[in-house]
Design a protein around this motif. Structure first.
Motif, PDB file in Angstrom:
ATOM      1  N   LYS A 258       0.833  -1.191   0.000  1.00  0.00           N
ATOM      2  CA  LYS A 258       0.000   0.000   0.000  1.00  0.00           C
ATOM      3  C   LYS A 258       0.872   1.247   0.000  1.00  0.00           C
ATOM      4  O   LYS A 258       1.996   1.237   0.481  1.00  0.00           O
ATOM      5  CB  LYS A 258      -0.923  -0.001   1.229  1.00  0.00           C
ATOM      6  N   ASN A 259       0.318   2.340  -0.536  1.00  0.00           N
ATOM      7  CA  ASN A 259       1.039   3.600  -0.606  1.00  0.00           C
ATOM      8  C   ASN A 259       0.905   4.349   0.723  1.00  0.00           C
ATOM      9  O   ASN A 259      -0.189   4.479   1.261  1.00  0.00           O
ATOM     10  CB  ASN A 259       0.472   4.445  -1.747  1.00  0.00           C
ATOM     11  N   GLY A 260       2.052   4.841   1.262  1.00  0.00           N
ATOM     12  CA  GLY A 260       1.971   5.617   2.483  1.00  0.00           C
ATOM     13  C   GLY A 260       3.327   5.906   3.087  1.00  0.00           C
ATOM     14  O   GLY A 260       4.372   5.578   2.525  1.00  0.00           O
ATOM     15  N   PHE A 261       3.281   6.520   4.262  1.00  0.00           N
ATOM     16  CA  PHE A 261       4.490   6.914   4.998  1.00  0.00           C
ATOM     17  C   PHE A 261       4.327   6.502   6.453  1.00  0.00           C
ATOM     18  O   PHE A 261       4.488   7.274   7.372  1.00  0.00           O
ATOM     19  CB  PHE A 261       4.687   8.433   4.867  1.00  0.00           C
ATOM     20  N   THR A 262       3.980   5.241   6.648  1.00  0.00           N
ATOM     21  CA  THR A 262       3.715   4.738   7.993  1.00  0.00           C
ATOM     22  C   THR A 262       4.711   3.643   8.354  1.00  0.00           C
ATOM     23  O   THR A 262       5.391   3.088   7.492  1.00  0.00           O
ATOM     24  CB  THR A 262       2.294   4.157   8.098  1.00  0.00           C
ATOM     25  N   ALA A 290      15.236   6.211  -1.964  1.00  0.00           N
ATOM     26  CA  ALA A 290      14.634   7.508  -2.226  1.00  0.00           C
ATOM     27  C   ALA A 290      13.137   7.252  -2.333  1.00  0.00           C
ATOM     28  O   ALA A 290      12.650   6.751  -3.351  1.00  0.00           O
ATOM     29  CB  ALA A 290      15.180   8.100  -3.520  1.00  0.00           C
ATOM     30  N   ASP A 291      12.421   7.524  -1.252  1.00  0.00           N
ATOM     31  CA  ASP A 291      10.977   7.253  -1.208  1.00  0.00           C
ATOM     32  C   ASP A 291      10.273   8.510  -1.726  1.00  0.00           C
ATOM     33  O   ASP A 291       9.820   9.360  -0.962  1.00  0.00           O
ATOM     34  CB  ASP A 291      10.552   6.904   0.207  1.00  0.00           C
ATOM     35  N   THR A 292      10.188   8.588  -3.037  1.00  0.00           N
ATOM     36  CA  THR A 292       9.930   9.845  -3.735  1.00  0.00           C
ATOM     37  C   THR A 292       8.654  10.556  -3.306  1.00  0.00           C
ATOM     38  O   THR A 292       8.660  11.752  -3.019  1.00  0.00           O
ATOM     39  CB  THR A 292       9.899   9.591  -5.251  1.00  0.00           C
ATOM     40  N   GLU A 293       7.549   9.837  -3.285  1.00  0.00           N
ATOM     41  CA  GLU A 293       6.275  10.520  -3.051  1.00  0.00           C
ATOM     42  C   GLU A 293       6.038  10.838  -1.575  1.00  0.00           C
ATOM     43  O   GLU A 293       5.092  11.559  -1.242  1.00  0.00           O
ATOM     44  CB  GLU A 293       5.125   9.701  -3.629  1.00  0.00           C
ATOM     45  N   SER A 294       6.891  10.329  -0.680  1.00  0.00           N
ATOM     46  CA  SER A 294       6.841  10.776   0.707  1.00  0.00           C
ATOM     47  C   SER A 294       7.945  11.795   0.981  1.00  0.00           C
ATOM     48  O   SER A 294       8.160  12.189   2.133  1.00  0.00           O
ATOM     49  CB  SER A 294       6.961   9.602   1.687  1.00  0.00           C
ATOM     50  N   GLU A 308      13.460   2.810   8.791  1.00  0.00           N
ATOM     51  CA  GLU A 308      13.774   4.052   9.474  1.00  0.00           C
ATOM     52  C   GLU A 308      13.759   5.229   8.496  1.00  0.00           C
ATOM     53  O   GLU A 308      13.896   5.040   7.290  1.00  0.00           O
ATOM     54  CB  GLU A 308      15.165   3.963  10.128  1.00  0.00           C
ATOM     55  N   VAL A 309      13.599   6.424   9.033  1.00  0.00           N
ATOM     56  CA  VAL A 309      13.700   7.639   8.230  1.00  0.00           C
ATOM     57  C   VAL A 309      15.060   8.274   8.470  1.00  0.00           C
ATOM     58  O   VAL A 309      15.476   8.451   9.623  1.00  0.00           O
ATOM     59  CB  VAL A 309      12.594   8.652   8.585  1.00  0.00           C
ATOM     60  N   LEU A 310      15.761   8.641   7.401  1.00  0.00           N
ATOM     61  CA  LEU A 310      17.051   9.310   7.515  1.00  0.00           C
ATOM     62  C   LEU A 310      16.901  10.824   7.337  1.00  0.00           C
ATOM     63  O   LEU A 310      17.455  11.601   8.106  1.00  0.00           O
ATOM     64  CB  LEU A 310      18.021   8.762   6.474  1.00  0.00           C
ATOM     65  N   VAL A 311      16.164  11.217   6.287  1.00  0.00           N
ATOM     66  CA  VAL A 311      15.983  12.639   5.982  1.00  0.00           C
ATOM     67  C   VAL A 311      14.539  12.862   5.550  1.00  0.00           C
ATOM     68  O   VAL A 311      13.987  12.078   4.771  1.00  0.00           O
ATOM     69  CB  VAL A 311      16.927  13.109   4.848  1.00  0.00           C
ATOM     70  N   GLY A 312      13.946  13.962   6.028  1.00  0.00           N
ATOM     71  CA  GLY A 312      12.595  14.334   5.609  1.00  0.00           C
ATOM     72  C   GLY A 312      11.552  14.046   6.663  1.00  0.00           C
ATOM     73  O   GLY A 312      11.780  13.253   7.587  1.00  0.00           O
ATOM     74  N   ASP A 313      10.401  14.714   6.502  1.00  0.00           N
ATOM     75  CA  ASP A 313       9.305  14.516   7.448  1.00  0.00           C
ATOM     76  C   ASP A 313       8.021  14.049   6.767  1.00  0.00           C
ATOM     77  O   ASP A 313       6.959  14.040   7.378  1.00  0.00           O
ATOM     78  CB  ASP A 313       9.048  15.796   8.236  1.00  0.00           C
ATOM     79  N   GLY A 314       8.135  13.672   5.494  1.00  0.00           N
ATOM     80  CA  GLY A 314       6.971  13.160   4.783  1.00  0.00           C
ATOM     81  C   GLY A 314       6.226  14.205   3.990  1.00  0.00           C
ATOM     82  O   GLY A 314       5.293  13.870   3.251  1.00  0.00           O
ATOM     83  N   THR A 315       6.628  15.482   4.135  1.00  0.00           N
ATOM     84  CA  THR A 315       5.970  16.547   3.383  1.00  0.00           C
ATOM     85  C   THR A 315       6.963  17.247   2.470  1.00  0.00           C
ATOM     86  O   THR A 315       8.156  17.306   2.752  1.00  0.00           O
ATOM     87  CB  THR A 315       5.326  17.579   4.331  1.00  0.00           C
ATOM     88  N   LYS A 316       6.458  17.794   1.383  1.00  0.00           N
ATOM     89  CA  LYS A 316       7.297  18.434   0.384  1.00  0.00           C
ATOM     90  C   LYS A 316       7.752  19.805   0.854  1.00  0.00           C
ATOM     91  O   LYS A 316       6.969  20.595   1.383  1.00  0.00           O
ATOM     92  CB  LYS A 316       6.526  18.568  -0.931  1.00  0.00           C
ATOM     93  N   GLY A 317       9.050  20.075   0.680  1.00  0.00           N
ATOM     94  CA  GLY A 317       9.592  21.368   1.073  1.00  0.00           C
ATOM     95  C   GLY A 317      11.041  21.482   0.673  1.00  0.00           C
ATOM     96  O   GLY A 317      11.562  20.652  -0.073  1.00  0.00           O
ATOM     97  N   ASP A 318      11.719  22.512   1.198  1.00  0.00           N
ATOM     98  CA  ASP A 318      13.105  22.780   0.836  1.00  0.00           C
ATOM     99  C   ASP A 318      13.912  23.081   2.093  1.00  0.00           C
ATOM    100  O   ASP A 318      13.963  24.204   2.565  1.00  0.00           O
ATOM    101  CB  ASP A 318      13.179  23.970  -0.131  1.00  0.00           C
TER     102      ASP A 318
END
Length: 359
Positions: A258-262, A290-294, A308-318
């Protein structure tokens, strides 16, 4: 009175504690475009970074995808164009690579001789740049999208949106032929192409299925481990598979489909992915995505079996750069590469930057 640890132990702990990780930008000024060759990479304009990798010459290469170029950064931090003349197309074989037309280069790989291979998605081919002469040639594909050619010369075969390439331990080249829902293999000694994995069906086979002939849904990226096993990320399938050539079997190691960031921090098999687009392994065998859409870089801790997450919070930004990597937002990253020293380079595509995570 008990004052706790002796002073010498407190001092030792202070000096041995792990430094905080940070993310910084190593290429791109954030403005979409093309400029900067010959100067600092951080001042250059880039247009959608995709594949990123350290070359055997020690320079750092990246696919400046929408500029139809491959560029590289030298030890002084200056950038130059290595391949591509800015025109989108399929021409230039037999000429210097920087005079050739490319069609949206996505990813990079090198053979044992130090020759660069790149996959061109728009022209449906794989091209090679000679390490000594810098002359470019085609090693797979006709320049037209399709599916044909298994059992014959790779240069006469058709691919359909090839996305990722990787060499195995024997020196043979594998291509994620994503729109054909197959992984194709090119035997470099003979130049013959075949289907290694996938049936053309848009679904994913169950665990224990044979590699050859089993369905895989959107095979997007792959990487071979030193023991010969292969990690394969499925873009549409939203899973990571482990393919074992010794047993000719595949099994799921991350993602529910399934698609998601959980599921971050928990079992990788119970986590959801969101269009994974690139795979790289570190020295311990951990699998980075590279989990592109998250809008994140995530990794499978192979010893713990967690995601685990290395970089990013699941939302698009800079960004921002320099702070907590988990608060450094990315914009649809398509590239990830783990260097020998553990630094993780990121093709931060829609921010038009190359970033690096370091501890």
């Amino acid at each position: 009175m008990n004052l706790g640890l002796p002073l010498f132990l407190l001092i030792a702990c202070a000096f041995t504690s792990a430094p905080a990780a940070t993310v910084t930008t190593v290429a791109g000024n954030g403005s979409k475009g093309y400029s900067g060759d010959g100067g600092p990479a951080t001042a250059a304009q880039i247009n959608n970074v995709f594949g990123v990798a350290r070359g055997p010459d020690g320079m750092f290469y990246f696919c400046d995808m929408a500029n139809h170029r491959v560029r590289r950064i030298d030890a002084k931090g200056n950038v130059e164009t290595y391949a591509g003349n800015a025109k989108s197309g399929y021409q230039g074989d037999g000429k210097p690579a920087n005079e050739a037309a490319l069609g949206m280069p996505y990813e990079l790989a090198w053979d044992r001789g130090g020759n660069l291979f790149m996959v061109d998605v728009a022209t449906a081919c794989v091209r090679r740049v000679d390490a000594r002469t810098r002359e470019i040639t085609t090693i797979a594909g006709t320049g037209k999208q399709g599916f044909s050619g298994d059992g014959g010369p790779a240069t006469e075969a058709q691919l359909n949106e090839p996305h990722s390439i990787a060499f195995d331990g024997n020196g043979d080249l594998y291509v994620c032929d994503i729109a054909n829902h197959r992984v194709r293999k090119i035997e470099m000694r003979t130049g013959i192409i075949s289907t290694w994995c996938g049936s053309g069906e848009k679904k994913t086979a169950p665990d224990g299925s044979p590699i050859t002939g089993s369905a895989v849904n959107g095979p997007r990226a792959l990487a071979f481990a030193p023991n010969g096993t292969c990690y394969l990320a499925l873009r549409e399938g939203n899973v990571v598979l482990l393919l074992d050539p010794k047993t000719n079997t595949l099994r799921r190691v991350a993602g529910t489909g399934k698609n998601g960031f959980t599921g971050n921090g928990g079992p990788a098999l119970e986590a959801t992915l969101s269009g994974p687009k690139c795979v790289s392994l570190d020295q311990d065998g951990n699998v980075y995505l590279a989990d592109t859409e998250s809008h994140s870089i995530r990794y499978i801790d192979v010893k713990k079996g967690t995601l685990e997450v290395l970089v990013g919070d699941g939302t698009k930004g800079d960004g921002p750069d320099g702070g907590d990597p988990l608060k450094c937002q990315l914009a649809r990253p398509h590239g990830v590469f783990v260097d020998k020293d553990g630094a993780v380079f990121i093709g931060d595509s829609e921010n038009h930057k190359v970033r690096v995570w370091r501890r």
